[in-house]
Design an enzyme around this catalytic site. Structure first.
Site, PDB file in Angstrom:
ATOM      1  N   GLU A 105      45.240  39.260  52.688  1.00  0.00           N
ATOM      2  CA  GLU A 105      45.619  40.289  51.731  1.00  0.00           C
ATOM      3  C   GLU A 105      45.906  41.585  52.481  1.00  0.00           C
ATOM      4  O   GLU A 105      45.359  41.832  53.562  1.00  0.00           O
ATOM      5  CB  GLU A 105      44.491  40.557  50.730  1.00  0.00           C
ATOM      6  CG  GLU A 105      44.329  39.524  49.649  1.00  0.00           C
ATOM      7  CD  GLU A 105      43.244  39.893  48.666  1.00  0.00           C
ATOM      8  OE1 GLU A 105      43.264  39.331  47.565  1.00  0.00           O
ATOM      9  OE2 GLU A 105      42.390  40.739  48.982  1.00  0.00           O
TER      10      GLU A 105
ATOM     11  N   ARG B  32      28.179  35.048  37.930  1.00  0.00           N
ATOM     12  CA  ARG B  32      26.713  35.047  37.884  1.00  0.00           C
ATOM     13  C   ARG B  32      26.240  36.441  37.520  1.00  0.00           C
ATOM     14  O   ARG B  32      27.025  37.370  37.362  1.00  0.00           O
ATOM     15  CB  ARG B  32      26.147  34.670  39.254  1.00  0.00           C
ATOM     16  CG  ARG B  32      26.684  35.569  40.380  1.00  0.00           C
ATOM     17  CD  ARG B  32      25.992  35.361  41.698  1.00  0.00           C
ATOM     18  NE  ARG B  32      26.672  36.026  42.793  1.00  0.00           N
ATOM     19  CZ  ARG B  32      26.577  37.307  43.101  1.00  0.00           C
ATOM     20  NH1 ARG B  32      25.823  38.094  42.354  1.00  0.00           N
ATOM     21  NH2 ARG B  32      27.220  37.825  44.136  1.00  0.00           N
TER      22      ARG B  32
ATOM     23  N   LYS C 277      39.349  31.805  45.852  1.00  0.00           N
ATOM     24  CA  LYS C 277      39.993  33.108  45.759  1.00  0.00           C
ATOM     25  C   LYS C 277      41.478  33.010  45.416  1.00  0.00           C
ATOM     26  O   LYS C 277      42.019  33.839  44.698  1.00  0.00           O
ATOM     27  CB  LYS C 277      39.813  33.874  47.073  1.00  0.00           C
ATOM     28  CG  LYS C 277      38.365  34.179  47.444  1.00  0.00           C
ATOM     29  CD  LYS C 277      37.713  35.095  46.427  1.00  0.00           C
ATOM     30  CE  LYS C 277      36.345  35.556  46.893  1.00  0.00           C
ATOM     31  NZ  LYS C 277      35.361  34.486  46.900  1.00  0.00           N
TER      32      LYS C 277
END
Length: 472
Positions: A199, A291, A115
């Site tokens: 975050e 994906r 991330k």
């Protein structure tokens, strides 16, 4: 051209890939464990191979999958979603053994699966991100200081996480103290890494994702967006394409941002760029899924593009047969995730035998699933039974057709989310196209429904029972 594909997955997505292979004239190879010996994907594939008794280990064994692909003469592997689909080691092993991995490169999977690396790449590309830590948190003390700087609420997230796991919202310093070790533990157990970052929490945002396709010749396009705001505990319940909540200007902007994100990391194949849309209309990059997504059918319904076939063709080295200006959206589509869960009992799983299954039909209705009458739902996997996908030319028509299709489908023997979806369609906020990620929590009354079947449903069940009895 690819001639034979091993499908390193099970259930609904395996059946979906088998169907794409059949249309392309490609031989499909299924794998199964003891729990899936009688599964539909095993029945439908051209070939099927046993991969051991353990319900999870077989689908997670990189070497077993690649060795089986080589031994059975497959020139490619499709990972589906879940299991090994975002495992860079799997993609790298395929590359090393001369088997085509139907997805992005191992390097891209690795980069976007981290991330923090993904955030850094987006910042460099000029894609807006949520304010947060510049790297992994060194400990609770650093987390406390940073939370004070950016302001509560904040989100603690596993650096290599995904699927809604390894993530906790903290509204106060006490929440942060309590959740820090929990996220560390979840990250370690689920992803094998104790690295976490922070975050700023975007409160009750709308969750908007963009489908992209990229080939090995430098062509990147987006196929518009999907609205995934209706979710529970970070797990999506239904998805809509395109979002009824965006203006044309917002739709154009988010598409451009998604293409820029894909280009920035040299992406190839199908992928999804996920954004948060806050209350003042600002978009923030959240993550990139390297994906195929569970909700890909709604994009197929509004664009007419078969994403699984596109994946296979790109993996075979073919260029995309269309440019951005060639892709048009038509109408609206919604996907209802039909899960074996009891919404009236905190959505607890409801595994067991399906005593009767009626598939819906009619114009604009599609069902992607892997269930049948008499099928026993094993308790080892995800609770999703099927995806009911509905298309209509406009929003009001979509709501009407969605209700009709939900009344058409019948799954008996287990509890399902079907009545809960009907409740959602009846709320004024949803009808008006105004909802966010706090929708479920804001509407606890949605579980207040009766399971008493209508006279029409009872008549259908009785007729089916009589027909079955006469056939004995």
């Amino acid at each position: 051209m690819i001639k034979k594909i091993l499908i390193a997955n099970r259930g609904e997505i395996a059946v979906r890939i088998i169907r794409a292979c059949a249309e392309l004239g490609i031989t499909s190879v299924a794998v199964y464990t003891d729990a899936d010996r009688h599964a539909l994907h095993v029945k439908k594939a051209d070939e099927s191979y046993y991969i051991g008794p353990d319900s999870q280990a077989g689908y997670l064994s990189i070497h077993r999958m690649v060795n089986l692909a080589r031994a059975s003469g497959c020139d490619a592997i499709h990972p589906g979603y879940g299991f090994l689909s975002e495992n860079a080691g799997f993609a790298r092993q395929c590359e090393a053994r001369g088997v085509i991995f139907i997805g992005p490169t191992a390097a891209v999977i690795e980069r976007m699966g981290d991330k923090l690396a993904a955030r850094a790449a987006m910042i460099a590309a000029g894609v807006p991100v949520v304010p947060g830590s510049e790297g992994n948190l060194s400990g609770l003390d650093e987390a406390v200081v940073l939370a004070d700087e950016i302001g509560y609420p904040v989100m603690l997230k596993a650096t290599t996480g995904g699927g809604g796991r390894g993530i906790r919202r903290c509204d106060t310093p006490d929440d942060l103290q309590r959740n820090y070790d929990r996220v560390l533990s979840e990250a370690t157990k689920a992803f094998g890494s104790a690295e976490i970052f922070m975050e700023k929490a975007v409160v009750n945002p709308r969750h908007i994702e963009v489908q992209i396709l990229a080939d090995a010749h430098g062509n990147v396009v987006h196929l518009f967006e999907r609205d995934c705001s209706i979710q529970r505990r970070h797990q999506k319940l239904l998805e809509i394409a395109p979002s009824p909540q965006l203006s044309d200007a917002q739709r154009e902007l988010i598409g451009e941002l998604a293409v820029r994100a894909a280009q920035a990391v040299g992406y190839t194949n199908a992928g999804t760029v996920e954004f948060l849309l806050d209350q003042d209309g600002s978009f923030y990059f959240m993550e990139m899924n390297t994906r195929l997504q569970v909700e890909h059918p709604v994009t197929e319904m509004i664009t007419g593009i078969d994403l699984v076939q596109a994946q296979i063709n790109v993996a075979a080295g073919l260029p995309l047969p269309y440019a951005q200006q060639d892709i048009a959206r038509n109408g609206f589509a919604i996907e209802f995730r039909i899960n074996a869960e009891d919404p009236q009992n905190d959505f607890l799983p409801s595994f067991g035998r399906i005593t009767r299954y009626f598939a819906p039909g009619g114009p604009g209705v599609r069902t992607d699933g892997a269930i049948y009458t008499g099928y026993y739902i094993p308790p080892h996997y995800d609770s999703m039974l099927a995806k009911l996908v509905v298309w209509a030319p406009d929003w009001d028509g979509l709501l009407r057709r969605g209700r009709r299709a939900l009344h058409d489908i019948g799954v008996y023997g287990v509890k399902t989310t079907i009545p809960y979806h009907l409740q959602i369609l009846g709320t004024s906020a949803f009808i008006e196209g105004h909802f966010d990620t706090g929708f479920v929590e804001a509407h606890p009354e949605l579980t207040d429904y009766s399971l008493k079947r209508s006279s029409r449903e009872m008549a259908a069940a009785i007729a089916a029972t009589l027909a079955a009895h006469r056939g004995l």
